[in-house]
Design a protein around this motif. Structure first.
Motif, PDB file in Angstrom:
ATOM      1  N   GLU A 185       0.855  -1.185   0.000  1.00  0.00           N
ATOM      2  CA  GLU A 185       0.000   0.000   0.000  1.00  0.00           C
ATOM      3  C   GLU A 185       0.898   1.244   0.000  1.00  0.00           C
ATOM      4  OE1 GLU A 185      -2.436   0.018   3.541  1.00  0.00           O
ATOM      5  OE2 GLU A 185      -0.877   0.962   4.734  1.00  0.00           O
ATOM      6  N   ILE A 186       0.364   2.334  -0.556  1.00  0.00           N
ATOM      7  CA  ILE A 186       1.078   3.614  -0.541  1.00  0.00           C
ATOM      8  C   ILE A 186       0.571   4.400   0.659  1.00  0.00           C
ATOM      9  CG2 ILE A 186       1.507   5.787  -1.771  1.00  0.00           C
ATOM     10  CD1 ILE A 186       2.671   3.715  -3.484  1.00  0.00           C
ATOM     11  N   SER A 187       1.480   4.768   1.553  1.00  0.00           N
ATOM     12  CA  SER A 187       1.100   5.531   2.740  1.00  0.00           C
ATOM     13  C   SER A 187       1.512   6.999   2.569  1.00  0.00           C
ATOM     14  CB  SER A 187       1.791   4.925   3.960  1.00  0.00           C
ATOM     15  OG  SER A 187       1.602   5.747   5.073  1.00  0.00           O
ATOM     16  N   VAL A 188       0.563   7.910   2.745  1.00  0.00           N
ATOM     17  CA  VAL A 188       0.828   9.354   2.676  1.00  0.00           C
ATOM     18  C   VAL A 188       0.673   9.900   4.099  1.00  0.00           C
ATOM     19  CG1 VAL A 188       0.133  11.547   1.654  1.00  0.00           C
ATOM     20  CG2 VAL A 188      -0.051   9.437   0.305  1.00  0.00           C
ATOM     21  N   THR A 189       1.815  10.289   4.716  1.00  0.00           N
ATOM     22  CA  THR A 189       1.804  10.794   6.092  1.00  0.00           C
ATOM     23  C   THR A 189       2.011  12.307   6.080  1.00  0.00           C
ATOM     24  OG1 THR A 189       2.810   8.687   6.741  1.00  0.00           O
ATOM     25  CG2 THR A 189       2.810  10.445   8.387  1.00  0.00           C
ATOM     26  N   PRO A 190       0.959  13.102   6.361  1.00  0.00           N
ATOM     27  CA  PRO A 190       1.084  14.563   6.273  1.00  0.00           C
ATOM     28  C   PRO A 190       1.997  15.150   7.360  1.00  0.00           C
ATOM     29  CG  PRO A 190      -1.211  13.879   6.584  1.00  0.00           C
ATOM     30  CD  PRO A 190      -0.364  12.688   6.815  1.00  0.00           C
ATOM     31  N   ASN A 191       2.679  16.220   6.978  1.00  0.00           N
ATOM     32  CA  ASN A 191       3.461  16.991   7.953  1.00  0.00           C
ATOM     33  C   ASN A 191       2.492  18.027   8.554  1.00  0.00           C
ATOM     34  OD1 ASN A 191       5.120  18.874   9.248  1.00  0.00           O
ATOM     35  ND2 ASN A 191       6.818  18.494   7.836  1.00  0.00           N
ATOM     36  N   THR A 192       1.899  17.689   9.697  1.00  0.00           N
ATOM     37  CA  THR A 192       0.804  18.503  10.261  1.00  0.00           C
ATOM     38  C   THR A 192       1.227  19.942  10.566  1.00  0.00           C
ATOM     39  OG1 THR A 192       1.343  17.483  12.373  1.00  0.00           O
ATOM     40  CG2 THR A 192      -0.566  16.610  11.226  1.00  0.00           C
ATOM     41  N   GLN A 193       2.463  20.105  11.034  1.00  0.00           N
ATOM     42  CA  GLN A 193       2.939  21.469  11.351  1.00  0.00           C
ATOM     43  C   GLN A 193       2.977  22.339  10.102  1.00  0.00           C
ATOM     44  OE1 GLN A 193       6.661  20.713  13.342  1.00  0.00           O
ATOM     45  NE2 GLN A 193       5.679  20.594  15.357  1.00  0.00           N
ATOM     46  N   LYS A 194       3.474  21.757   8.984  1.00  0.00           N
ATOM     47  CA  LYS A 194       3.565  22.502   7.727  1.00  0.00           C
ATOM     48  C   LYS A 194       2.167  22.857   7.213  1.00  0.00           C
ATOM     49  CE  LYS A 194       7.559  22.237   4.792  1.00  0.00           C
ATOM     50  NZ  LYS A 194       8.388  21.421   3.914  1.00  0.00           N
ATOM     51  N   LEU A 195       1.272  21.874   7.312  1.00  0.00           N
ATOM     52  CA  LEU A 195      -0.095  22.094   6.822  1.00  0.00           C
ATOM     53  C   LEU A 195      -0.769  23.210   7.629  1.00  0.00           C
ATOM     54  CD1 LEU A 195      -1.528  18.490   6.158  1.00  0.00           C
ATOM     55  CD2 LEU A 195      -0.404  20.001   4.559  1.00  0.00           C
ATOM     56  N   GLN A 196      -0.577  23.154   8.951  1.00  0.00           N
ATOM     57  CA  GLN A 196      -1.191  24.191   9.807  1.00  0.00           C
ATOM     58  C   GLN A 196      -0.609  25.571   9.500  1.00  0.00           C
ATOM     59  OE1 GLN A 196      -0.886  22.925  13.914  1.00  0.00           O
ATOM     60  NE2 GLN A 196      -2.101  21.075  13.524  1.00  0.00           N
ATOM     61  N   SER A 197       0.727  25.627   9.245  1.00  0.00           N
ATOM     62  CA  SER A 197       1.355  26.933   8.945  1.00  0.00           C
ATOM     63  C   SER A 197       0.856  27.493   7.616  1.00  0.00           C
ATOM     64  CB  SER A 197       2.876  26.796   8.920  1.00  0.00           C
ATOM     65  OG  SER A 197       3.276  25.986   7.830  1.00  0.00           O
ATOM     66  N   LEU A 198       0.474  26.591   6.675  1.00  0.00           N
ATOM     67  CA  LEU A 198      -0.049  27.043   5.377  1.00  0.00           C
ATOM     68  C   LEU A 198      -1.566  27.270   5.436  1.00  0.00           C
ATOM     69  CD1 LEU A 198       1.973  24.627   3.065  1.00  0.00           C
ATOM     70  CD2 LEU A 198       2.229  27.105   3.132  1.00  0.00           C
ATOM     71  N   GLY A 199      -2.159  26.884   6.547  1.00  0.00           N
ATOM     72  CA  GLY A 199      -3.601  27.097   6.718  1.00  0.00           C
ATOM     73  C   GLY A 199      -4.447  26.146   5.902  1.00  0.00           C
ATOM     74  N   ILE A 200      -3.940  24.958   5.675  1.00  0.00           N
ATOM     75  CA  ILE A 200      -4.733  23.943   4.935  1.00  0.00           C
ATOM     76  C   ILE A 200      -4.869  22.681   5.783  1.00  0.00           C
ATOM     77  CG2 ILE A 200      -4.071  24.788   2.635  1.00  0.00           C
ATOM     78  CD1 ILE A 200      -2.146  22.316   2.526  1.00  0.00           C
ATOM     79  N   GLY A 201      -5.796  21.794   5.357  1.00  0.00           N
ATOM     80  CA  GLY A 201      -5.988  20.517   6.048  1.00  0.00           C
ATOM     81  C   GLY A 201      -5.635  19.348   5.132  1.00  0.00           C
ATOM     82  N   THR A 202      -5.954  18.168   5.565  1.00  0.00           N
ATOM     83  CA  THR A 202      -5.632  16.960   4.778  1.00  0.00           C
ATOM     84  C   THR A 202      -6.528  16.835   3.549  1.00  0.00           C
ATOM     85  OG1 THR A 202      -7.086  15.720   6.252  1.00  0.00           O
ATOM     86  CG2 THR A 202      -4.725  15.640   6.719  1.00  0.00           C
ATOM     87  N   ASN A 203      -7.706  17.500   3.559  1.00  0.00           N
ATOM     88  CA  ASN A 203      -8.631  17.395   2.415  1.00  0.00           C
ATOM     89  C   ASN A 203      -7.970  17.857   1.117  1.00  0.00           C
ATOM     90  OD1 ASN A 203     -10.658  16.314   3.871  1.00  0.00           O
ATOM     91  ND2 ASN A 203     -11.837  18.196   4.116  1.00  0.00           N
ATOM     92  N   GLU A 204      -7.126  18.914   1.208  1.00  0.00           N
ATOM     93  CA  GLU A 204      -6.442  19.423   0.012  1.00  0.00           C
ATOM     94  C   GLU A 204      -5.512  18.363  -0.580  1.00  0.00           C
ATOM     95  OE1 GLU A 204      -7.146  21.156   2.611  1.00  0.00           O
ATOM     96  OE2 GLU A 204      -7.775  23.176   2.048  1.00  0.00           O
ATOM     97  N   LEU A 205      -4.818  17.596   0.287  1.00  0.00           N
ATOM     98  CA  LEU A 205      -3.921  16.528  -0.191  1.00  0.00           C
ATOM     99  C   LEU A 205      -4.740  15.416  -0.860  1.00  0.00           C
ATOM    100  CD1 LEU A 205      -1.449  16.054   2.833  1.00  0.00           C
ATOM    101  CD2 LEU A 205      -1.269  17.653   0.943  1.00  0.00           C
ATOM    102  N   ILE A 206      -5.854  15.052  -0.209  1.00  0.00           N
ATOM    103  CA  ILE A 206      -6.715  13.980  -0.761  1.00  0.00           C
ATOM    104  C   ILE A 206      -7.240  14.380  -2.132  1.00  0.00           C
ATOM    105  CG2 ILE A 206      -8.923  12.761  -0.421  1.00  0.00           C
ATOM    106  CD1 ILE A 206      -8.381  12.990   2.648  1.00  0.00           C
ATOM    107  N   ASN A 207      -7.738  15.619  -2.259  1.00  0.00           N
ATOM    108  CA  ASN A 207      -8.300  16.083  -3.537  1.00  0.00           C
ATOM    109  C   ASN A 207      -7.232  16.118  -4.628  1.00  0.00           C
ATOM    110  OD1 ASN A 207     -10.810  16.365  -2.411  1.00  0.00           O
ATOM    111  ND2 ASN A 207     -10.506  18.512  -1.826  1.00  0.00           N
ATOM    112  N   ALA A 208      -6.000  16.545  -4.269  1.00  0.00           N
ATOM    113  CA  ALA A 208      -4.913  16.623  -5.257  1.00  0.00           C
ATOM    114  C   ALA A 208      -4.591  15.232  -5.808  1.00  0.00           C
ATOM    115  CB  ALA A 208      -3.669  17.237  -4.618  1.00  0.00           C
TER     116      ALA A 208
END
Length: 1003
Positions: A185-208
């Motif tokens: 399986e392909i695992s995508v582990t978000p960098n939560t600190q980076k996402l929070q600093s950019l003001g986005i959530g995991t939904n943007e990664l999923i949609n991309a």
């Protein structure tokens, strides 16, 4: 007819050679298998629906599916077991149901039920049971050294795509059923600190990822008179492509690898296979129905050897080889033939003082056997454990028939008849009793065909093999032996001069005569022995333990463990590893941990906390010591664990594996479709106190309750909250990566941390883009739930095994009276006690029919209504002797012992029929009753002694031999020897005594 054949020896020999030629060709083509290919009237439906609790699965899926399947025709019973995410429904049909049609009907019902079952449910698997679906051997593949998860992922792919296909290319193999694979399986582990600093959530990664992973297929575009196919190329083919996906965030371009870690890893393990401490993949080899087992085994060994040469980094080994039983049966047949034939030759040489008579036996028995194989081939039988036991029985009768014919012809020569007349008269005289003895033996088997279920189907093969063996030996005895006898008698062999010696067999006749006078004066001794033997037969039949097969003291065992704790498969295997790490006596430790991936696994699926471990030591004593040590170790270290240590399942246990307890109380709710709630279990156990030790397994479950008022208060999307929780628990599936060969799931997940820490640090965005702590939106609390829910056609129930203490009827009455006053619970009973009762009733009818058929055949032969009673009285007396010897050697009443009793009865009855036939003939010649009895006894003395000695001496070595083959044969040997010892005495003295008494009363 015999006279015609004696004068045409070349025609007889040519016809025999023709049959032999056809028999030899048949023997190379006849299928060899462990069991006859009988349809097992069972169909299993497996339902997999991950991430659903036992209760949800039972209520929403299994109950409606079970009600749909109840409409299938000829259904005898249906049972289901539901666990978290998985359920098994077992449908049992009336025997004789066409399982192919039932299989189609079950599939139709399953398809019809899909209309009202959840859309995302994978279609349930429907598996038809067959005797040939039982694996004949397990082949394991493992890495020799340098194990890593990445390497094992490659090995899984290689085994599935290359090794499995190479094995399945062998003509005799139907399927290599595989388990122990790990999937990528392909695992995508978000960098939560980076996402929070950019003001986005995991939904943007999923949609991309979803937008880039498109598949539009072909477009057909017309341009004037031409047509073009346009295919949109999917940009995502591998891990690198996912890492390089671009995202536009606040007018800046980022690649996915800048915001998340992308890795190719193995899916969460649901089950493991280990061999001697090494992670392995197992291939269970299923053969074609008409395959020849030995040829298949040789072909498999060749392929395995080529694998060892081609792939030096891999290790291949086999275990749980079911072909051993067939090999043992064939070896038993060979040893029975060799020992029986050699002893028959020596004993005949001793009694008849002639080289030629034993030579006739040496020629006639192989001919009978080859002709038997020809007819088995023509009747569509295979060489299997069941038909071989029939042939072994036939061999005993072949030797017996040959001895009788040769002895009778020799007697005619001694009375002064010329050679041709001696051959003709000697054979014609005994045709009637030989046919009668063949029919009497067949009549024992014929009623067994009326037994219902698989037992009756298996006896069909044995009955047919016995009938073929007996009729082949009858034809050879009547048509071939007189011709060979006449041809050999005229020839002189040089060896005869060397082997001439004077044996005074007259002395044996004198001893018989003294015994005859002694017992006729003291009739009470003979009757006392007979009555004691009958009483012994009844007492031992009631008191001796029963088993399917003899206890073979193997150096193997199967350890089944349920740790009864919420542990994962890795911890399960670690515990197994530590359990056996210092055991030096172990040769093989083959463990199947958790869920298995087998396609044809009919048994119930195991949970993560369960394991099945195959253990093999070098000697029998070592396995017994190991069993004791394990029980002590496990009880000390893991007191909550449930364990069972059993012998490995052989082919008989796969078919007859009656895993039912003797008596089971089924408790259901009176006012509800569901089983009594978890908090009522304690009340039921108190009601059954003293009757059961069973405990209903419960498991600790953590419930996550969404606080809806808080979700509304903080203005959080319910879907966003659920997706965030799924990502935390590595359950957030995004899409499939479509590679050239397979689909690989892409999942979004966070780093693995302690549960409490994960929840406390988890945030979700609300509709105003504010971060809200998830701990404020949910409540987590523990609760006990049923580990599994069982049901039958009447509905759900809790099963409690009842301690019967050999009084099941009494226990049923007592428990029913306790539950009469309970308004909340219903009680029903099931278990092997009811099956044994039904089988017992059928066996009584079978025995009655067999005895009546024996009586009818013998009454027709003797033209007398009382003479058959004499022979029928002999059977229980002989069974007493057979069971006594079996009991003295510590045996059990089992399949092999039963075959032994039938063989012994057949041979002894044969001798007694001939004795009565001779006495009746002498009476017709004008002899008085006393003279006829005395002379008839003398004439039949040598054949009776020769037959008894041959049979007893042929089987005597099995009492002192070691090994699995000898252990399997031992109960047969004991019952035959015990029965023959007393049976010879009964034939010599009881039969004439009873004849004398009853004939005097008649006259």
């Amino acid at each position: 007819m015999v006279k015609f054949l004696i004068n045409r020896p070349i025609a007889v020999f040519m016809a025999t050679l023709a049959f032999l030629l056809l028999g030899v060709v048949s023997s190379s083509r006849i299928p060899t298998s462990l069991m006859p290919n009988i349809p097992i009237p069972e169909i299993t439906v497996q339902v997999s629906y991950p991430n659903n609790t036992t209760r949800e699965l039972e209520t929403n899926l299994i109950r409606p599916l079970r009600n749909q399947l109840l409409q299938v025709g000829n259904l005898k019973d249906i049972t289901s077991e539901t666990r978290d995410g998985f359920a098994t429904l077992k449908l049992v049909f009336e025997y004789g149901t066409n399982t192919n049609l039932a299989f189609i009907e079950v599939n139709e019902k399953v398809d019809a039920s899909l209309n009202y079952l959840p859309r995302d449910l994978e279609r349930p698997k429907v598996i038809k049971a067959s005797a040939t679906d039982i694996p004949i051997v397990n082949l394991t593949v493992s890495l020799k050294e340098n194990f890593s998860k990445e390497k094992f992922l490659e090995l899984s792919d290689f085994t599935e795509t290359v090794l499995k296909k190479r094995i399945e290319q062998l003509p005799d193999i139907a399927l290599a059923d595989i388990s122990g694979l790990t999937k990528p399986e392909i695992s995508v582990t978000p960098n939560t600190q980076k996402l929070q600093s950019l003001g986005i959530g995991t939904n943007e990664l999923i949609n991309a990822i979803k937008q880039n992973n498109f598949e539009l297929g072909n477009l057909l575009v017309q341009n004037g008179i031409y047509q073009y196919n346009f295919k949109f190329a999917n940009p995502l083919k591998n891990k690198k492509d996912i890492e390089e996906i671009y995202l536009n965030i606040n007018d800046k371009l980022f690649q996915l690898k800048d915001l998340a870690k992308v890795s190719l890893q193995s899916e969460k393990e649901k089950g493991l296979v280990y061999l001697n401490g090494k992670r392995a993949i197992v291939l269970s080899i299923i053969k074609q129905a008409d395959a020849r087992v030995y040829e298949l085994k040789e072909a498999l060994e060749k392929v395995t050897n080529s694998f060892n040469k081609d792939y030096p980094d891999l290790e291949f080994s086999t275990n749980q080889d079911q072909t051993k039983l067939l090999k043992l049966s064939i070896d038993n047949l060979k040893s029975s033939l060799w020992i029986g034939s050699l002893l028959a030759i020596m004993i005949m040489f001793f009694f008849l003082k002639d080289v030629k008579s034993p030579l006739i036996i040496a020629v006639s028995i192989p001919i009978s056997l080859v002709i038997s194989i020809l007819f088995m081939y023509l009747f569509g039988l295979s060489i299997n454990i069941i038909s071989l036991s029939g042939l072994i029985l036939g061999v005993g009768m072949m030797i017996d028939n040959a001895i009788i014919v040769i002895d009778n012809i020799t007697q005619k020569l001694e009375t002064g008849e010329n050679l041709i007349n001696a051959c003709v008269k000697g054979t014609n005289e005994i045709i009637t009793p030989l046919i009668s003895s063949v029919l009497t033996t067949c009549s024992v088997f014929l009623p067994l065909l009326f037994l219902s279920g698989i037992t009756g189907a298996l006896f069909y093969d044995q009955a047919l093999a016995v009938a073929i063996g007996l009729f082949s030996s009858l034809l050879v005895s009547i048509l071939l032996i007189p011709v060979i006898y006449k041809q050999l008698k005229n020839k002189n062999f040089k060896i005869e001069k060397w082997l001439q010696f004077n044996v005074k067999t007259q002395q044996i006749e004198n001893w018989y005569e003294k015994g005859y006078h002694f017992f006729f004066k003291r009739k009470i001794i003979v009757f006392s022995i007979s009555i004691i033997s009958i009483l012994l037969a009844v007492i031992l039949f009631l008191k001796m333990p029963y088993s399917q097969l003899p206890n073979t003291n193997q150096n193997e065992a199967i350890l089944s463990i349920d740790w009864n704790e919420n542990i994962n498969v890795d911890e399960n295997q670690n515990r197994i590893q530590t359990l056996f790490e210092n055991e030096k006596t172990l040769k093989t430790v083959f463990s199947k941990v958790g869920e298995q991936q087998f396609l044809l696994e009919r048994d119930n699926s195991k949970s993560f906390s369960e394991a099945s471990i195959y253990l093999q030591t070098k000697t029998v004593n070592e396995i017994e010591n190991l069993k004791k040590e394990l029980q002590v170790k496990l009880l000390r270290r893991y007191p909550n664990a449930t364990i069972s240590l059993d012998a490995p399942k052989n082919i008989f246990q796969y078919l007859f594996g009656n895993e039912k307890e003797e008596l089971v109380a089924q408790i259901s709710s009176r006012g509800s479709l569901e089983v009594p709630t978890e908090n009522k279990v304690q009340d039921i156990q108190e009601l059954l106190n003293g009757y059961t030790n069973s405990e209903i397994p419960l498991k600790q479950t953590a419930f996550i309750e969404v606080l809806h008022e808080n979700v509304l208060l903080y203005d959080v999307s319910y879907d966003d909250l659920v997706n965030e929780l799924k990502t935390t628990f590595n359950q957030n599936f995004i899409d499939n990566l479509k590679t050239a060969q397979k689909f690989i799931p892409i999942k979004l997940n966070y780093e693995n941390e302690a549960f409490d820490k994960m929840i406390s640090e988890l945030f979700v965005k609300n509709k105003n883009k504010e971060l809200i702590a998830v701990r404020n939106l949910i409540r987590i609390y523990p609760s006990n739930q049923y580990k599994s829910i069982t049901a039958n056609r009447a509905g759900e129930f809790l099963a409690f095994n009842i301690k019967t203490q050999k009084k099941p009827e009494k226990k049923i009455e007592e428990i029913q009276s306790i539950f009469q006053n309970q308004s909340n619970f219903n009680i029903n009973f099931s278990g092997s006690f009811f099956d044994v009762q039904e089988l017992g009733n059928q066996l009584l009818i079978v025995i009655l029919v067999a005895v009546l058929l024996l009586y009818f055949i013998m009454a027709a032969q003797f033209e007398s209504l009382w003479q058959p009673i004499i022979i029928l009285l002999e059977i229980p007396i002989d069974i007493g002797g057979a069971l006594l010897l079996l009991w003295l050697f510590g045996g059990t009443i089992n399949v092999m012992a039963a075959i032994g009793i039938v063989v012994m009865s057949g041979v002894i009855i044969n001798d007694s029929i001939l004795k009565l036939h001779t006495i009746n003939m002498l009476r017709k010649e004008g002899k008085t009753i006393e003279e006829a009895i005395k002379l008839g006894g003398k004439l039949r003395l040598k054949p009776i002694l020769m037959t008894s000695l041959t049979t007893i001496l042929a089987l005597l070595p099995f009492l002192f031999m070691d090994g699995l083959g000898a252990k399997l044969q031992k109960p047969l040997a004991l019952t035959v020897i015990g029965g023959m010892l007393i049976g010879t005495f009964i034939s010599l003295y009881f039969i004439p005594l009873m004849y004398s008494l009853l004939s005097k009363k008649e006259s």
